[in-house]
Design a protein around this motif. Structure first.
Motif, short mmCIF file in Angstrom:
data_model
loop_
_atom_site.label_atom_id
_atom_site.label_comp_id
_atom_site.label_asym_id
_atom_site.label_seq_id
_atom_site.Cartn_x
_atom_site.Cartn_y
_atom_site.Cartn_z
N GLY A 125 -12.62 1.85 4.55
CA GLY A 125 -12.51 0.52 5.03
C GLY A 125 -11.11 0.05 5.50
O GLY A 125 -10.24 0.70 5.10
N PRO A 126 -11.16 -1.25 6.17
CA PRO A 126 -9.86 -1.73 6.43
C PRO A 126 -8.88 -2.39 5.22
O PRO A 126 -9.75 -2.69 4.37
CB PRO A 126 -10.06 -2.80 7.52
N LEU A 127 -7.70 -2.28 5.45
CA LEU A 127 -6.99 -3.01 4.58
C LEU A 127 -5.85 -3.47 5.26
O LEU A 127 -5.32 -3.23 6.42
CB LEU A 127 -6.34 -1.95 3.38
N ARG A 128 -5.13 -4.80 4.65
CA ARG A 128 -4.19 -5.33 4.97
C ARG A 128 -2.83 -5.64 4.18
O ARG A 128 -3.15 -5.45 3.02
CB ARG A 128 -4.35 -6.86 5.79
N ALA A 129 -1.77 -5.06 4.46
CA ALA A 129 -0.55 -4.92 3.80
C ALA A 129 0.63 -5.46 4.08
O ALA A 129 0.85 -5.49 5.29
CB ALA A 129 -0.38 -3.53 3.22
N ASP A 130 1.43 -6.37 3.12
CA ASP A 130 2.48 -6.87 3.53
C ASP A 130 3.64 -5.67 3.82
O ASP A 130 4.52 -5.76 4.70
CB ASP A 130 3.14 -7.75 2.36
N GLN A 131 3.62 -4.58 2.88
CA GLN A 131 4.54 -3.66 3.01
C GLN A 131 3.84 -2.12 2.84
O GLN A 131 2.92 -2.20 1.92
CB GLN A 131 5.71 -3.61 1.99
N VAL A 132 4.35 -1.23 3.36
CA VAL A 132 3.73 0.09 3.21
C VAL A 132 4.92 1.22 2.67
O VAL A 132 5.92 1.02 3.49
CB VAL A 132 3.07 0.51 4.65
N VAL A 133 4.42 2.09 1.92
CA VAL A 133 5.09 3.18 1.60
C VAL A 133 4.60 4.46 1.97
O VAL A 133 3.57 4.64 1.55
CB VAL A 133 5.69 3.30 0.04
N VAL A 134 5.13 5.20 2.93
CA VAL A 134 4.58 6.44 3.18
C VAL A 134 5.09 7.49 2.46
O VAL A 134 6.38 7.96 2.36
CB VAL A 134 4.94 6.89 4.72
N ALA A 135 4.30 8.20 1.58
CA ALA A 135 4.71 9.01 0.52
C ALA A 135 3.99 10.18 0.70
O ALA A 135 3.38 10.77 -0.26
CB ALA A 135 4.59 8.45 -0.98
N VAL A 136 3.76 11.13 1.75
CA VAL A 136 2.97 12.00 2.14
C VAL A 136 4.01 13.46 2.25
O VAL A 136 3.50 14.40 2.45
CB VAL A 136 2.30 11.92 3.45
N GLY A 137 5.03 13.32 1.81
CA GLY A 137 5.91 14.71 2.04
C GLY A 137 6.40 14.84 3.61
O GLY A 137 5.93 14.02 4.51
N GLU B 190 -5.00 8.22 -1.95
CA GLU B 190 -4.84 9.33 -1.80
C GLU B 190 -6.07 10.13 -1.19
O GLU B 190 -7.10 9.78 -1.41
CB GLU B 190 -4.81 9.95 -3.40
N ARG B 191 -5.82 10.89 0.11
CA ARG B 191 -7.06 11.51 0.62
C ARG B 191 -7.80 12.60 -0.04
O ARG B 191 -9.00 12.85 0.24
CB ARG B 191 -6.73 12.08 2.09
N ASP B 192 -7.09 13.03 -1.09
CA ASP B 192 -7.71 14.12 -2.06
C ASP B 192 -7.84 13.72 -3.43
O ASP B 192 -8.24 12.52 -3.83
CB ASP B 192 -6.92 15.49 -1.58
N VAL C 16 0.87 -1.24 0.13
CA VAL C 16 -0.05 0.10 -0.04
C VAL C 16 0.96 1.07 -0.01
O VAL C 16 1.65 1.29 0.71
CB VAL C 16 -0.91 0.29 1.06
N VAL C 17 0.73 2.01 -0.84
CA VAL C 17 1.46 3.45 -0.94
C VAL C 17 0.37 4.29 -0.63
O VAL C 17 -0.69 4.74 -1.04
CB VAL C 17 1.87 3.66 -2.54
N ILE C 18 0.87 5.25 0.55
CA ILE C 18 0.09 6.22 1.10
C ILE C 18 0.55 7.44 0.45
O ILE C 18 1.54 8.11 0.62
CB ILE C 18 0.24 6.18 2.54
N GLY C 19 -0.55 8.21 -0.43
CA GLY C 19 0.09 9.56 -0.85
C GLY C 19 0.02 9.34 -2.49
O GLY C 19 0.76 8.70 -2.97
N GLY C 20 -0.77 10.21 -3.26
CA GLY C 20 -0.75 10.41 -4.60
C GLY C 20 -0.12 11.73 -5.22
O GLY C 20 -0.78 12.07 -6.08
N ALA D 276 5.69 11.61 -5.45
CA ALA D 276 6.64 10.48 -4.72
C ALA D 276 5.76 9.28 -4.86
O ALA D 276 6.21 8.06 -5.47
CB ALA D 276 6.68 10.74 -3.55
N GLY D 277 4.39 9.14 -4.44
CA GLY D 277 3.74 8.16 -4.64
C GLY D 277 3.46 7.55 -5.91
O GLY D 277 3.47 6.46 -6.22
N LEU D 278 3.38 8.36 -7.04
CA LEU D 278 3.22 8.04 -8.48
C LEU D 278 4.53 7.24 -8.79
O LEU D 278 4.27 6.40 -9.48
CB LEU D 278 2.80 9.32 -9.36
N SER D 279 5.66 8.01 -8.34
CA SER D 279 6.99 7.33 -8.90
C SER D 279 7.24 6.03 -8.39
O SER D 279 7.53 4.93 -8.90
CB SER D 279 8.04 8.40 -8.35
#
Length: 423
Positions: A128-140, A43-45, A17-21, A24-27
């Motif tokens: 809703g909920p999600l489960r991820a093996d790995q997470v990338v925080v790309a929110v600046g 992406e929250r917006d 799951v990549v957080i942030g659109g 950075a998130g797109l890359s």
């Protein structure tokens, strides 16, 4: 998507799951897509909305267009040495997403991220909920606008806003404007107001400056050739402390030019030292103006020194250029300004942002709330950061190195996926 996500009532599971659109998130999504790794971008917006919503109307990049490179998507426009406007950057990033179709879910905010007992991460989102093996925080790294506590003592009737809310001079009430802070945003907003004929009062900080051009080229081009954007933060003077540094002020407006606060003073802009309080309707400043201006100039000249050394060492044929001479010096330090007597109608706070990772409930932060990582890789298996200033090099927080940083994390994520599959 794993099989259990299709079962009634089961929690959706994704490899990443990549957080942030934003860019950075797109890359990150581009590299995951190229590797065939299952993922989703939340992406929250809307995609790249910061470029549309958090910049003023006359904003331009301060780095030339040729330095804008996203994975598989270098700048290919007609003005490589120019500086894209806010709208042009937004369109460019949106077109990037259209190019490869990332799996983005817009208007989905991540409420919390916690570690799963069986490995991986549990995410609560507004969808809703999600489960991820790995997470990338790309929110600046710029989340919550900073406004000093003494702002609450502004006299009634004086409008105040953060630099992130500023759009143009016409949107402000008639009267003078006090801009507080001289980082990139503060200096450029002060210039924007000055060019619109507003009476501008500017409280300076300790931000350095850089010349736009020197010896026939953009200083960014010289620094690029000299490898300054590729030096890891660990090899920089001050090491990790570089992450707290303020960026040099300069502008890409009008084809690119210096921002010389001294010249603004000769044209009527009022300059002060650091603003520290408001007492009975009077703004209070420290007597730091002379020191701030001299220090900013010294940094700009030291960059020119390094360029001179580079030119001489390689025997480059470059025109010789006279050095900068200050066009104005304060005769005295003004430490008080009666805001009403000076007809100040608006105060613009340009004193930065603070981080807000309260939703990321994983132990990867230092005492100041900053994530601990090496090149975006944390000590928590499967948790990464991307798009932070000085993530790895000076170029990390800008378009110059986001592709390289994303590629590095893509390799680590792929290795993590292989390890999980083997296990």
């Amino acid at each position: 998507m794993s099989d259990d996500s299709n079962a009634a009532g089961a929690v959706e599971h994704r490899e990443v799951v990549v957080i942030g659109g934003g860019q950075a998130g797109l890359s990150m999504s581009w590299h995951l897509t190229a590797r065939g790794i299952d993922h989703v971008v939340l992406e929250r917006d809307t995609l790249a909305h910061e470029w549309r919503d958090s910049r003023w109307d006359n904003f331009t990049l301060v780095t030339p267009n040729w330095q804008c490179v996203l994975p598989g998507y270098p700048y290919s426009g007609t003005d490589p040495d120019g500086f894209m406007s806010r709208a042009e950057v937004y369109d460019w990033v949106r077109a990037y997403a259209d190019m490869f179709g990332p799996p983005v879910r817009e208007h989905v905010e991540v409420v919390s991220v916690t570690q799963s007992h069986g490995g991986g991460f549990d995410l609560e989102t507004t969808a809703g909920p999600l489960r991820a093996d790995q997470v990338v925080v790309a929110v600046g790294g710029y989340h919550v606008p900073t406004i000093p506590r003494f702002a609450e003592k502004l006299p009634h009737g004086i409008e105040q806003l953060h630099s992130a809310e500023y759009r143009n001079a016409d949107a402000l009430p008639d009267g003078g404007v006090l801009v507080v802070g001289t980082g990139q945003s503060g200096a450029q907003i002060a210039e924007d107001l000055h060019l619109e004929g507003r009476a501008v009062h500017l409280a300076t900080g300790d931000a350095p400056r850089v010349a736009r051009f020197y010896r026939g080229r953009d200083c960014v081009a010289w620094l690029q050739d000299m490898g300054h954007y590729d030096i890891p933060i660990q090899q920089q003077p001050g090491g990790l402390g570089k992450r707290e540094n303020t960026n040099h002020y300069v502008t890409g407006r009008g084809g690119g030019r210096d921002i010389d606060l001294r010249r603004f003073a000769t044209e009527g802009m009022s300059l002060y030292g650091r603003m520290v309080d408001i007492v009975d309707g009077t703004a209070v400043f420290e007597p730091t103006l002379t020191r701030s201006l001299d220090a900013a100039d010294a940094v700009a000249e030291s960059i020119k020194d390094s360029i001179d050394v580079h030119i001489a060492r390689l025997g480059i044929d470059a025109p010789v250029e006279a050095r900068y001479r200050p066009v104005w010096r304060p005769e005295r330090e003004i430490t008080e300004l009666d805001l009403r007597a000076a007809d100040i109608a608006t105060v613009i706070w340009s004193v930065g942002f603070r981080t807000d990772y309260r939703w990321l409930r994983v132990g990867v932060f230092d005492g100041a709330g900053h994530p601990c990582h090496h090149r975006g890789v944390t000590d928590i298996a499967g948790l990464y950061f991307l798009g932070l200033p000085w993530l790895h090099t000076w170029g990390s927080g800008r378009f110059a190195a986001i592709a390289r940083d994303a590629e590095h994390l893509g390799e680590r994520i792929a290795a993590g996926a292989r390890e999980k599959a083997a296990a």
